[in-house]
Design a protein around this motif. Structure first.
Motif, short mmCIF file in Angstrom:
data_model
loop_
_atom_site.label_atom_id
_atom_site.label_comp_id
_atom_site.label_asym_id
_atom_site.label_seq_id
_atom_site.Cartn_x
_atom_site.Cartn_y
_atom_site.Cartn_z
N ASN A 82 0.84 -1.20 0.00
CA ASN A 82 0.00 0.00 0.00
C ASN A 82 0.88 1.25 0.00
N ASP A 83 0.26 2.37 -0.33
CA ASP A 83 1.01 3.64 -0.27
C ASP A 83 0.19 4.70 0.46
N ASN A 84 -0.49 4.27 1.53
CA ASN A 84 -1.20 5.24 2.37
C ASN A 84 -0.20 6.10 3.12
N GLU A 85 -0.70 7.13 3.80
CA GLU A 85 0.19 8.07 4.47
C GLU A 85 1.12 7.37 5.46
N GLN A 86 0.59 6.39 6.19
CA GLN A 86 1.41 5.72 7.19
C GLN A 86 2.47 4.82 6.57
N ASP A 87 2.25 4.41 5.31
CA ASP A 87 3.21 3.56 4.63
C ASP A 87 4.35 4.36 4.00
N GLY A 88 4.06 5.61 3.65
CA GLY A 88 4.94 6.36 2.78
C GLY A 88 4.45 6.20 1.35
N GLN A 89 4.24 7.30 0.68
CA GLN A 89 3.69 7.24 -0.68
C GLN A 89 4.75 7.08 -1.75
N ASP A 90 6.00 7.20 -1.38
CA ASP A 90 7.12 6.96 -2.29
C ASP A 90 7.49 5.48 -2.18
N VAL A 91 7.19 4.70 -3.25
CA VAL A 91 7.48 3.26 -3.21
C VAL A 91 8.73 2.92 -4.01
N SER A 92 9.57 3.90 -4.27
CA SER A 92 10.81 3.63 -5.00
C SER A 92 11.71 2.67 -4.22
N TRP A 93 11.50 2.55 -2.91
CA TRP A 93 12.30 1.64 -2.09
C TRP A 93 12.18 0.19 -2.53
N LEU A 94 11.10 -0.15 -3.25
CA LEU A 94 10.94 -1.52 -3.73
C LEU A 94 12.10 -1.96 -4.62
N TRP A 95 12.74 -0.99 -5.28
CA TRP A 95 13.85 -1.32 -6.17
C TRP A 95 15.15 -1.52 -5.43
N ASP A 96 15.16 -1.24 -4.12
CA ASP A 96 16.34 -1.51 -3.29
C ASP A 96 16.24 -2.87 -2.60
N VAL A 97 15.13 -3.57 -2.80
CA VAL A 97 14.94 -4.90 -2.22
C VAL A 97 15.41 -5.95 -3.22
#
Length: 448
Positions: free
Chosen positions: A350-365
């Motif tokens: 998800n990218d709700n406020e509590q998750d952080g809306q920037d999901v670029s971190w997925l590419w560091d996994v």
């Protein structure tokens, strides 16, 4: 009267939340503090022996709950925000829930998990006797910013509580540097040997690559994961301190086993990061003066919950785990690799406020490693399910997109895999837990 009113309203809202099937862990405290702003300070002052605050990017909830269980095994009464509501309102809710209707709190200790960014809001209400720091990794960029910002927040919060003793992960150069810069009394815990993860860990994205004190690049004898390991600065001499509580003879081939202070401990679940969680809780409890003669029993009785390797019995075992940043996700992948059985994997993003809306971190996994994990099938869902599907595509993995986690679980349960793993980020956790719990109850399964 303001104090009494605040307590009554808060307790009513806690009760109403439970009746409505909600967590009820933050909103009640917000109303309580609005009615009586000094209430948290009042209640915290009644704790008899000491207050522990547990902070850090990953592992806070498990460490805090284990610490609470360890102290209770010593016959102590403990206040604990065990459901992980770790901002100011959640902390207030935990204290008010533990008090009686007249605001009297009979507690020997408080074990309070606190969100890193919330320390500046919590510490004006009470000064903890101990602060347990698990680790410092890059987290939600649009909420926390870079790691330097989080460390600056910590330093300001610690300045409000100069007598607080730090219990720090010796293997994390960022945590140790923060302790050094703060000038607070400090004791360390850590893993004293190469655990065999160096070859992979050396390639991971690292926040602590450079010395915090002088800027030179750190040199490592070995890594455990991310920036955790045995490090030294060739320029200024900054190095990994010798931990007072050192884990040795670590084995993760079948569950987890390790030795500390000559005592051998073991658990039957996976994930090397859990060594740090158990070691941090052990070190903190020992610093309180506890003998911990029953710590193995504490570990035996402790069942991971709230989405921390939580197990459900459906048509086959289902394991729910939180994964909300690159370091946490990479450790989830390592745990899957440690489990040699066949498995299905669902990832909910998800990218709700509590998750952080920037999901670029997925590419560091390093999702590419999942191709070695004996996975039968992959599924993705959540608000950013399509982004996750694309990330898997670039990792060379085909993943089926589902409209929701229940659809994904029902479609993947009939496969011939032995276990189903469900990995979710923050706002998917509570809803997914409820879905799995309901499905388990309907099927007559036993929750672990």
């Amino acid at each position: 009267m303001r104090k009494y009113l605040a307590i009554w309203v808060t307790k009513f809202l806690i009760w109403a939340g439970k009746v409505a099937g909600k967590a009820g862990s933050s909103t009640p405290g917000r109303f309580g503090l609005k009615i009586c702003p000094s209430l948290l300070a009042d209640l915290a002052s009644q704790v008899k022996e000491g207050i522990f605050v547990v902070c850090g990017t990953n592992g806070k909830t498990t460490t805090n709950n284990l610490l609470c269980a360890a102290l209770r095994s010593e016959g102590k009464t403990v206040v604990c925000n065990n459901v992980g509501a770790n901002m100011l309102n959640g902390v207030a809710t935990a204290f008010i829930a533990a008090a009686d209707m007249r605001g009297r709190l009979a507690a020997d200790y408080a074990c309070i998990e606190v969100d890193e960014a919330s320390t500046l809001r919590v510490f004006p209400h009470f000064h903890p006797n101990f602060l347990v720091l698990t680790n410092l990794f890059r987290d939600q960029l649009d909420r926390y910013g870079e790691i330097d910002i989080t460390m600056d927040i910590f330093k300001k919060a610690l300045a409000l509580s100069p007598e607080t003793k730090l219990i720090v992960n010796a293997d994390d150069p960022l945590s140790v540097a923060l302790a050094v810069e703060s000038g607070h009394p400090c004791v360390c815990y850590g893993v004293n040997e190469d655990t065999g993860f160096s070859q992979y860990a050396a390639q991971e994205t690292k926040e602590g690559r450079f010395c915090r004190l002088c800027g030179a690049e750190l040199v490592y004898r070995f890594y455990h994961y991310s920036q955790l390991g045995d490090y030294a600065c060739p320029s200024c001499g900054f190095h990994r301190p010798d931990p007072t509580y050192a884990a040795t003879q670590v084995n993760t081939n079948s569950g987890i086993q390790f030795t500390v202070e000559g005592r051998r401990f073991s658990v039957d679940y996976h994930g090397f990061y859990n060594v740090y969680n158990m070691l941090a809780a052990y070190a903190a409890a020992r610093e309180s003066g506890a003998g911990l003669e029953h710590f193995q029993q504490v570990l035996d009785d402790y069942h991971p919950q709230n989405g921390r390797m939580e197990r459900f019995s459906l048509a086959k075992p289902v394991v729910l785990n939180l994964a909300k940043n690159p370091a946490g996700f990479n450790q989830n992948i390592s745990a899957l690799l440690e489990d040699g059985g066949s498995k299905d994997v669902i990832v909910l993003i998800n990218d709700n406020e509590q998750d952080g809306q920037d999901v670029s971190w997925l590419w560091d996994v390093d999702f590419e490693r999942l191709k070695q994990a004996n996975v039968v099938s992959f599924g993705v869902c959540g608000i950013r399910g399509r982004d996750m599907q694309v990330r898997f595509k670039y990792a060379g993995i085909h993943a089926q997109l589902y409209t929701g986690v229940e659809e994904a679980v029902r479609n993947m349960l009939p496969s011939n895999a032995e276990t189903l793993y469900v990995l979710v980020n923050y706002t998917g956790l509570f809803a997914t837990h409820n879905v799995l719990k309901r499905m388990e109850t309907q099927g007559g399964g036993k929750h672990e």
